[in-house]
Design an enzyme around this catalytic site. Structure first.
Site, PDB file in Angstrom:
ATOM      1  N   HIS A  43     -18.099   1.437  -6.991  1.00  0.00           N
ATOM      2  CA  HIS A  43     -19.471   1.938  -6.880  1.00  0.00           C
ATOM      3  C   HIS A  43     -20.367   1.287  -7.928  1.00  0.00           C
ATOM      4  O   HIS A  43     -21.292   1.899  -8.456  1.00  0.00           O
ATOM      5  CB  HIS A  43     -19.483   3.463  -7.010  1.00  0.00           C
ATOM      6  N   HIS A  47     -24.400  -0.281  -3.837  1.00  0.00           N
ATOM      7  CA  HIS A  47     -23.072  -0.060  -3.252  1.00  0.00           C
ATOM      8  C   HIS A  47     -23.115   0.934  -2.092  1.00  0.00           C
ATOM      9  O   HIS A  47     -24.099   1.626  -1.876  1.00  0.00           O
ATOM     10  CB  HIS A  47     -22.094   0.451  -4.315  1.00  0.00           C
ATOM     11  N   ASP A  49     -21.175   4.206  -0.334  1.00  0.00           N
ATOM     12  CA  ASP A  49     -20.230   5.321  -0.402  1.00  0.00           C
ATOM     13  C   ASP A  49     -19.645   5.512   0.987  1.00  0.00           C
ATOM     14  O   ASP A  49     -20.371   5.868   1.925  1.00  0.00           O
ATOM     15  CB  ASP A  49     -20.926   6.623  -0.795  1.00  0.00           C
ATOM     16  N   HIS A  53     -15.026   8.737  -0.091  1.00  0.00           N
ATOM     17  CA  HIS A  53     -15.431   8.912  -1.490  1.00  0.00           C
ATOM     18  C   HIS A  53     -15.309  10.386  -1.890  1.00  0.00           C
ATOM     19  O   HIS A  53     -14.948  10.701  -3.027  1.00  0.00           O
ATOM     20  CB  HIS A  53     -16.872   8.413  -1.649  1.00  0.00           C
ATOM     21  N   HIS A 152     -23.116  15.297  -1.513  1.00  0.00           N
ATOM     22  CA  HIS A 152     -22.250  14.230  -0.998  1.00  0.00           C
ATOM     23  C   HIS A 152     -21.348  14.757   0.123  1.00  0.00           C
ATOM     24  O   HIS A 152     -21.196  14.115   1.176  1.00  0.00           O
ATOM     25  CB  HIS A 152     -21.374  13.654  -2.112  1.00  0.00           C
ATOM     26  N   GLU A 164     -26.448   3.448  -2.285  1.00  0.00           N
ATOM     27  CA  GLU A 164     -27.053   3.887  -3.541  1.00  0.00           C
ATOM     28  C   GLU A 164     -27.419   2.693  -4.416  1.00  0.00           C
ATOM     29  O   GLU A 164     -26.838   1.622  -4.298  1.00  0.00           O
ATOM     30  CB  GLU A 164     -26.103   4.816  -4.297  1.00  0.00           C
TER      31      GLU A 164
END
Length: 204
Positions: A43, A47, A49, A53, A152, A164
């Protein structure tokens, strides 16, 4: 064609979320050629996710369908949101969209700030209900620094993919075509990515 590279430079002084792996690069000179040894986290920098994750048994980064990371994308300017992006910042702006990218005041910042802008749980619910499959933000995380992981889990638990630490500073609000591809890392929970946008109207 106007192409926007919305990827941050990946370097040793990249914005780093506390606890993440600090990127390191060591050049090795083999005489006729050079190679670089790299230390990176999954990350690091701009990057992706993957659902795995946070979600046990969720898709890993190599299992994400490429179609999720390619196609129409809508950039929303949430620069006035402060530290929390609420449903009011999104209402009426995400209907019919598949990919949403949130532009905030953090774009272009070069140091971590714990008060970076992030989604409220209620905004996350609205995004899930809208059927968004890919959600991006220019902040270090989609969730507040003191978050409990619930944002998340809400997003990734519905199969969404998260981008992100984008850099949307030069991108006006509007509709674009996006490509954001990770490394094909087998069984891994995320990956640095190269993300670009271009004007959809220029494709016609």
């Amino acid at each position: 064609m106007t192409v926007y590279d919305i990827t941050r430079d990946l370097s040793e002084d990249a914005v780093l979320y506390p606890g993440d792996v600090r990127p390191r690069f060591r050049e090795i000179d083999n005489g006729q050629y050079r190679v670089t040894e790299m230390t990176l986290g999954s990350h690091t920098g701009t990057h992706i996710d993957a659902p795995s994750h946070y979600i046990k048994g969720g898709l890993t980064v190599n299992e994400i369908p490429l179609a999720v990371l390619m196609g129409p994308a809508r950039v929303l300017d949430c620069s006035d949101a402060g530290e929390v992006i609420e449903p009011d910042h999104l209402a009426g702006c995400i209907d019919g969209a598949r990919t949403i990218l949130l532009k905030t005041w953090f774009s272009g910042r070069r140091e971590f700030e714990p008060g970076y802008p992030a989604l409220s749980p209620e905004a996350a619910d609205l995004i899930v209900e809208a059927g968004i499959t890919c959600l991006g933000i220019d902040a270090p995380s989609i969730e507040t620094y003191n978050g409990d992981g619930s944002v998340h889990c809400r997003l990734l638990g519905n199969g969404m993919v998260i981008l992100e630490l984008l850099d949307l500073s030069a991108v006006p609000e509007g509709s674009y075509f996006m490509v954001a591809l990770p490394l094909r890392l087998k069984g891994v929970d995320g990956s640095p990515a190269r993300a670009i946008l271009w004007d959809r109207e220029e494709l016609i």
